[in-house]
Motif scaffolding. Structure first.
Motif, PDB file in Angstrom:
ATOM      1  N   SER A 152       0.839  -1.196   0.000  1.00  0.00           N
ATOM      2  CA  SER A 152       0.000   0.000   0.000  1.00  0.00           C
ATOM      3  C   SER A 152       0.876   1.249   0.000  1.00  0.00           C
ATOM      4  N   THR A 168      -5.973   6.814  -7.844  1.00  0.00           N
ATOM      5  CA  THR A 168      -6.174   5.429  -7.411  1.00  0.00           C
ATOM      6  C   THR A 168      -7.636   5.222  -7.042  1.00  0.00           C
ATOM      7  N   GLN A 169      -8.021   3.954  -6.889  1.00  0.00           N
ATOM      8  CA  GLN A 169      -9.394   3.610  -6.547  1.00  0.00           C
ATOM      9  C   GLN A 169      -9.470   3.212  -5.073  1.00  0.00           C
ATOM     10  N   PRO A 170     -10.067   4.052  -4.215  1.00  0.00           N
ATOM     11  CA  PRO A 170     -10.135   3.724  -2.789  1.00  0.00           C
ATOM     12  C   PRO A 170     -10.976   2.494  -2.499  1.00  0.00           C
ATOM     13  N   GLN A 171     -11.999   2.273  -3.301  1.00  0.00           N
ATOM     14  CA  GLN A 171     -12.857   1.097  -3.132  1.00  0.00           C
ATOM     15  C   GLN A 171     -12.557   0.094  -4.236  1.00  0.00           C
ATOM     16  N   THR A 172     -11.595  -0.795  -3.975  1.00  0.00           N
ATOM     17  CA  THR A 172     -11.222  -1.800  -4.964  1.00  0.00           C
ATOM     18  C   THR A 172     -10.941  -3.117  -4.274  1.00  0.00           C
ATOM     19  N   ARG A 173     -11.235  -4.209  -4.954  1.00  0.00           N
ATOM     20  CA  ARG A 173     -11.035  -5.531  -4.371  1.00  0.00           C
ATOM     21  C   ARG A 173      -9.613  -6.031  -4.581  1.00  0.00           C
ATOM     22  N   PRO A 176      -4.032  -2.574  -3.064  1.00  0.00           N
ATOM     23  CA  PRO A 176      -3.740  -1.170  -3.358  1.00  0.00           C
ATOM     24  C   PRO A 176      -2.447  -1.027  -4.160  1.00  0.00           C
ATOM     25  N   ASP A 193      -3.432  -1.748  -7.796  1.00  0.00           N
ATOM     26  CA  ASP A 193      -4.195  -0.576  -8.226  1.00  0.00           C
ATOM     27  C   ASP A 193      -3.283   0.617  -8.470  1.00  0.00           C
TER      28      ASP A 193
END
Length: 234
Positions: A152, A168-173, A176, A193
């Motif tokens: 991260s 970046t995408q804070p809500q990603t599966r 990071p 990500d």
């Protein structure tokens, strides 16, 4: 007498071993490896295109594609009369890139075996790889942009990304960020990500241009200046 829990654990272990063997078997052919490597550029390819890349007959390619589909290493998309194939996901791309890195240990040095342009900068599915990407990763590690485990961005790293315009995408599966082994450099570049966001930003800013149909990317003059200013890469 075995307990139900122990039996279930052994059954799960056996299933995992069989699944791993199936994946290894699906990849255990030079033509199928060629197909998978071609799909590493993230695009969808037709069977005809993949047969040309692997230098095999169309009928043979169909057999190989069927095996890769069965092992869920690739997926098939139908659009009208055409069918397109692509990697099943980022985890498959990461597996392939890691396998490339391990395999390079048993070949001649990459400076001899790998084309200079491809070694300098290329795509690794949806993120940047090659000498430039390794240099960026080293800079990020040295300057505290990444957490010690590399999984991260630090608070400072997130701020630097924002200042550069890397979204970046804070809500990603997905992770990071992650350390992805670079098969030509035998060192790490950034994946996850953060790696995907970095590549998108580089393209958006005009720092990189892609070579259609290939994984190779070219660093523009603007990109050279930006990489030198932002990451200390000459």
């Amino acid at each position: 007498m075995k307990s139900a829990t122990l039996s279930r654990v052994e059954d799960d272990a056996g299933l995992l071993e069989k699944s791993m063997s199936a994946v290894a078997s699906a990849m255990a052919d030079p033509s199928r490896v060629s197909i998978l490597c071609a799909l590493m550029d993230g695009r969808a390819w037709t069977a005809t295109e993949l047969s040309a890349v692997a230098n095999i007959a169309a009928s043979t390619a169909s057999t190989h594609l069927a095996k890769l589909l069965k092992s869920e290493l690739i997926t098939c998309l139908s659009q009208g009369r055409h069918r397109y194939y692509r990697l099943a996901g980022r985890d498959v791309a990461y597996l392939l890139e890691t396998l490339m890195g391990v395999s390079m240990k048993f070949t001649q040095p990459p400076a001899i075996r790998t084309p200079v342009n491809l070694r300098n900068a290329r795509t690794c599915y949806d993120h940047l790889a090659g000498k430039v990407a390794v240099g960026i990763y080293d800079f990020m590690c040295a300057n505290g942009w990444l957490e010690p485990d590399g999984n991260s961005l630090t608070a400072g790293g997130k701020l630097h990304f924002q200042n550069i315009g890397i979204v970046t995408q804070p809500q990603t599966r997905r992770k990071p960020s992650c350390a992805c082994l670079d098969w030509s450099e035998r060192r790490f570049h950034i994946g996850g990500d953060a790696g995907a966001a970095l590549l998108k930003a580089c393209e958006h800013h005009g720092w990189l241009t892609r070579t259609p149909g290939y994984r190779e990317v070219t660093v523009t003059d603007a990109g050279k200046k930006a990489f030198s200013r932002l990451f200390g890469i000459s």
